[in-house]
Design a protein around this motif. Sequence first.
Motif, PDB file in Angstrom:
ATOM      1  N   ALA B 423       3.584  -2.998  -5.236  1.00 44.75           N
ATOM      2  CA  ALA B 423       4.361  -1.878  -4.728  1.00 44.75           C
ATOM      3  C   ALA B 423       5.092  -2.270  -3.455  1.00 44.75           C
ATOM      4  N   GLY B 424       4.433  -3.082  -2.636  1.00 42.33           N
ATOM      5  CA  GLY B 424       5.056  -3.523  -1.387  1.00 42.33           C
ATOM      6  C   GLY B 424       6.190  -4.488  -1.641  1.00 42.33           C
ATOM      7  N   THR B 425       5.999  -5.356  -2.615  1.00 43.99           N
ATOM      8  CA  THR B 425       6.992  -6.410  -2.829  1.00 43.99           C
ATOM      9  C   THR B 425       8.309  -5.869  -3.404  1.00 43.99           C
ATOM     10  N   ILE B 426       8.220  -4.795  -4.229  1.00 41.77           N
ATOM     11  CA  ILE B 426       9.476  -4.289  -4.824  1.00 41.77           C
ATOM     12  C   ILE B 426      10.293  -3.459  -3.843  1.00 41.77           C
ATOM     13  N   PHE B 427       9.817  -3.335  -2.600  1.00 44.08           N
ATOM     14  CA  PHE B 427      10.603  -2.684  -1.541  1.00 44.08           C
ATOM     15  C   PHE B 427      11.975  -3.329  -1.361  1.00 44.08           C
ATOM     16  N   GLY B 428      12.067  -4.584  -1.763  1.00 41.97           N
ATOM     17  CA  GLY B 428      13.284  -5.316  -1.492  1.00 41.97           C
ATOM     18  C   GLY B 428      14.437  -4.977  -2.416  1.00 41.97           C
ATOM     19  N   VAL B 429      14.152  -4.210  -3.464  1.00 40.80           N
ATOM     20  CA  VAL B 429      15.215  -3.943  -4.427  1.00 40.80           C
ATOM     21  C   VAL B 429      15.442  -2.441  -4.535  1.00 40.80           C
ATOM     22  N   SER B 430      16.683  -2.063  -4.732  1.00 41.78           N
ATOM     23  CA  SER B 430      17.031  -0.645  -4.810  1.00 41.78           C
ATOM     24  C   SER B 430      16.182   0.046  -5.874  1.00 41.78           C
ATOM     25  N   GLY B 431      15.524   1.119  -5.498  1.00 45.31           N
ATOM     26  CA  GLY B 431      14.628   1.829  -6.400  1.00 45.31           C
ATOM     27  C   GLY B 431      13.169   1.480  -6.162  1.00 45.31           C
ATOM     28  N   GLY B 432      12.945   0.369  -5.487  1.00 41.95           N
ATOM     29  CA  GLY B 432      11.588  -0.117  -5.284  1.00 41.95           C
ATOM     30  C   GLY B 432      10.745   0.784  -4.400  1.00 41.95           C
ATOM     31  N   VAL B 433      11.343   1.319  -3.344  1.00 39.17           N
ATOM     32  CA  VAL B 433      10.594   2.190  -2.440  1.00 39.17           C
ATOM     33  C   VAL B 433      10.165   3.451  -3.191  1.00 39.17           C
ATOM     34  N   ALA B 434      11.103   4.007  -3.966  1.00 38.55           N
ATOM     35  CA  ALA B 434      10.795   5.219  -4.721  1.00 38.55           C
ATOM     36  C   ALA B 434       9.711   4.942  -5.759  1.00 38.55           C
ATOM     37  N   GLU B 435       9.821   3.793  -6.437  1.00 38.01           N
ATOM     38  CA  GLU B 435       8.828   3.462  -7.463  1.00 38.01           C
ATOM     39  C   GLU B 435       7.448   3.271  -6.835  1.00 38.01           C
ATOM     40  N   ALA B 436       7.422   2.571  -5.710  1.00 36.05           N
ATOM     41  CA  ALA B 436       6.152   2.341  -5.020  1.00 36.05           C
ATOM     42  C   ALA B 436       5.555   3.663  -4.540  1.00 36.05           C
ATOM     43  N   ALA B 437       6.401   4.529  -4.006  1.00 42.78           N
ATOM     44  CA  ALA B 437       5.925   5.822  -3.504  1.00 42.78           C
ATOM     45  C   ALA B 437       5.393   6.663  -4.655  1.00 42.78           C
ATOM     46  N   ALA B 438       6.086   6.593  -5.805  1.00 42.39           N
ATOM     47  CA  ALA B 438       5.673   7.391  -6.959  1.00 42.39           C
ATOM     48  C   ALA B 438       4.291   6.966  -7.446  1.00 42.39           C
ATOM     49  N   ARG B 439       4.031   5.653  -7.418  1.00 43.65           N
ATOM     50  CA  ARG B 439       2.722   5.158  -7.880  1.00 43.65           C
ATOM     51  C   ARG B 439       1.594   5.766  -7.039  1.00 43.65           C
ATOM     52  N   THR B 440       1.806   5.811  -5.730  1.00 39.71           N
ATOM     53  CA  THR B 440       0.758   6.347  -4.861  1.00 39.71           C
ATOM     54  C   THR B 440       0.730   7.875  -4.918  1.00 39.71           C
ATOM     55  N   ALA B 441       1.929   8.485  -4.880  1.00 41.09           N
ATOM     56  CA  ALA B 441       1.986   9.953  -4.883  1.00 41.09           C
ATOM     57  C   ALA B 441       1.326  10.517  -6.134  1.00 41.09           C
ATOM     58  N   TYR B 442       1.544   9.847  -7.271  1.00 43.53           N
ATOM     59  CA  TYR B 442       0.962  10.331  -8.525  1.00 43.53           C
ATOM     60  C   TYR B 442      -0.557  10.429  -8.410  1.00 43.53           C
ATOM     61  N   GLU B 443      -1.149   9.371  -7.924  1.00 44.60           N
ATOM     62  CA  GLU B 443      -2.614   9.354  -7.857  1.00 44.60           C
ATOM     63  C   GLU B 443      -3.148  10.315  -6.807  1.00 44.60           C
ATOM     64  N   VAL B 444      -2.390  10.475  -5.711  1.00 45.64           N
ATOM     65  CA  VAL B 444      -2.843  11.403  -4.665  1.00 45.64           C
ATOM     66  C   VAL B 444      -2.762  12.842  -5.170  1.00 45.64           C
ATOM     67  N   VAL B 445      -1.638  13.177  -5.820  1.00 43.14           N
ATOM     68  CA  VAL B 445      -1.438  14.562  -6.255  1.00 43.14           C
ATOM     69  C   VAL B 445      -2.353  14.916  -7.426  1.00 43.14           C
ATOM     70  N   THR B 446      -2.442  14.004  -8.421  1.00 46.31           N
ATOM     71  CA  THR B 446      -3.187  14.359  -9.629  1.00 46.31           C
ATOM     72  C   THR B 446      -4.661  13.968  -9.562  1.00 46.31           C
ATOM     73  N   GLY B 447      -4.989  13.044  -8.689  1.00 43.16           N
ATOM     74  CA  GLY B 447      -6.368  12.563  -8.625  1.00 43.16           C
ATOM     75  C   GLY B 447      -6.737  11.679  -9.803  1.00 43.16           C
ATOM     76  N   GLU B 448      -5.752  11.348 -10.628  1.00 38.32           N
ATOM     77  CA  GLU B 448      -6.021  10.488 -11.787  1.00 38.32           C
ATOM     78  C   GLU B 448      -5.460   9.093 -11.577  1.00 38.32           C
ATOM     79  N   THR B 449      -5.928   8.159 -12.390  1.00 31.05           N
ATOM     80  CA  THR B 449      -5.418   6.791 -12.283  1.00 31.05           C
ATOM     81  C   THR B 449      -4.136   6.652 -13.111  1.00 31.05           C
TER      82      THR B 449
END
Lengths: 165, 591
Positions: B423-449
């Motif tokens: 998730a950290g490494t794809i920060f370098g490409v457009s869309g990467g920050v959003a994708e990385a944030a989505a991975r974490t936000a999903y698990e935080v909001v839903t509590g699921e893996t």
Amino acid sequence: MSETSTKLDFRVLDGILEQYEYKKSYLIAMLQKVQEVYRYLPEEAMTYIGEKVDGLSPATVYGVATFYAQFSLEPKGKYEIKVCDGTACHVRGSMPVLNAIRNKLNLKEGQTTCENGLFSLEIVSCLGACGLAPVCVINDKVYPQMTSDAISVILDTLLKEEGVA
Amino acid sequence: MSEDKKTLYIEGKEVEFTNEANLLEVIRKAGMNVPTLCYRPDLTSFGACRLCVVEVEYPNGRKMINSSCTMPPEAGIKVHLNTAKVRNIRKMVLELLLANHDRECTTCDKSGSCDLQKYAEEYGIKHVKQYAQRDCMVKKDESSCALVRDNNKCILCGACVRACDEHQGLQVLGFANRGSKTVVEPMAGRPLGNSECINCGQCAAVCPTGAITINSSQLDGVWNAITNPEKKVVVQFAPSVRVAIGEMFGLEPGVNSTKKINAALRRIGFDLVFDTNFSADLTIMEEAHEFIDRLQNGGKLPLFTSCCPGWVRFLETQHPDMLGHLSSCKSPQGMMGAIIREYVPQYYKDITPENLVSVSIMPCTAKKYEGQREQFKMADGRQEIDYVLTTQELGRMIKGAGIDFKTLEGEEPDSPFGKYTGAGTIFGVSGGVAEAAARTAYEVVTGETLKDVVINDMRGTKRVKTVELDLKGTKIKVKIVNTLREAEKCIREIKEGKADYQLLEVMACPGGCINGGGQPLSYNDSCIKEKRAQGLYTDDETGEWRKSHENPEIKDLYAKHLEKPNSHKAHELLHTTYVDKRKDCYISVGE
């Protein structure tokens, strides 16, 4: 072009921009209007237009303003003198006329506006009045068949009117 | 344009073409090339330099000299790339350009990577004396901490003017005056540092000569710190650096050089090597939680990502009224700077706050400006990050240190603050920050893996992407743009109340940081963005962890020091404020 030399009324500029609907295709017309009001293009005015009009920037407006000889970045005089130096005027002696004006107004080479701000001098390529060569135009009034003596008399008259002579 | 295949002949070889915009592209696709100084695949054709001229023979026998960058390909034509006529024209163009050029090559920043120098050598230009030489030198503009302009080196190809307009929509640079007096400059020749420039460096990235270069004045300071035995120099490097630096040493674009960089940095003499990917993970922890908080508690939306310093300055100068949307998170560089200052002296006995020197290596010229932000100052007046270098400057250091990068054995980073997730490494490409944030936000909001971590719609180097996500009932819409020309459109949407998304990711450079202004020069490779992006995606796929909150060192940092995301301590260290900087530049006239 110092910033203290003019206090711009940006409402006047807004009026001009509104008249041309803030469209970038009217840039030259806008600049002409601004020059009509201020007798030159103040840097702040160009920046303002570049910021307000969509698709333009200060640098782009400056680029257009410096591309065309009709725009002046320095204040022009109350009387704008244009000396034609097209081919016909040149061969019939526009240079002595030009030198006479420079002498009379104490304008050094490269200086366009005299110190008291009354007169500014511009050399133009052809006014399309070759039959009247050599021609001068002062504030849209055409003076045909000029000589160094004739232009001196005209300038003396104007100076007297202004109470300077 | 139709997709029909047509053919033409290049150097006698039959070549197919479809919808290529110009003949030069067809020539390149056929594996051949012609010299050019002004053509850039990402920008409109300009036809300024006249070096790409070719001789075109029409079926009726008529022959013409044409610039291949402006000529559309035509079926049946025969194209000759190197006839005597063509070579003579190119030689004369080069001689004329050189006559008006400040030929102090050895001390020029571009020496070795200058196209004018390269073509002069390839075409054997030995005499330029028969033409009037440049007699008047103008002063360099070194007012910007990111970029240096030297108009004595400018050939008026207009690449920078086009880049600034077509990528960023800013037009900071323009042509002024006319004919032989033409120059490229900001409004009325004002210093770049006083202009609305956002320091993205895309102008330097397309400049064929030394007219616009990266301001590398910090390089000496870094070497001095390294060679000073009293100083302990700590370094971090950004995601995109690892997939581009190899290009300066003959490796393919996109090859992941993380471990080689670790080794090279130690070999140069840096005392500790950390990875900005670690703090990218940290950024995700903070930003994802900030986003969820705004979403659930009615904060200002859409939330703008704040990793890109060009974008931040754009908002601070052009749209200060929108700063409330900007995430309060520092960028990964800024977070790492704070973490290094706060915790490295605690972890390493021989490092004290006084002898610690913090350096970062970024793909970005605007990061130099970010490093100097008032908000990143410490109580003693020093900056949290002392020096910011670009990928290009690191490449130069590696060469200067005599390191054979290609054969260098890889090494691990220092710990803690060296481990990272995909998730950290794809920060370098457009869309990467959003994708990385989505991975974490999903698990935080839903509590699921989250099982399928890749969000393909967020990938690719397209300028605008819109993605809808369903976090188990919580629907969110994310807009991802790169280039500020597109970002400006988003700002308008938001101001007009037409924006239906809750998260806006902006990267100022086309394609994201991988294509930043500090990266190795690559303007002749039209697929460079894709190759480097693929390098980061592969790094994501092959890494041990792919979600920021799974990074063991991140977990450790929160457990030992920061407590939880957006805690008081986290806010103190990792968050920042923004200020209206409109009055700093001349565009604020009349307000």
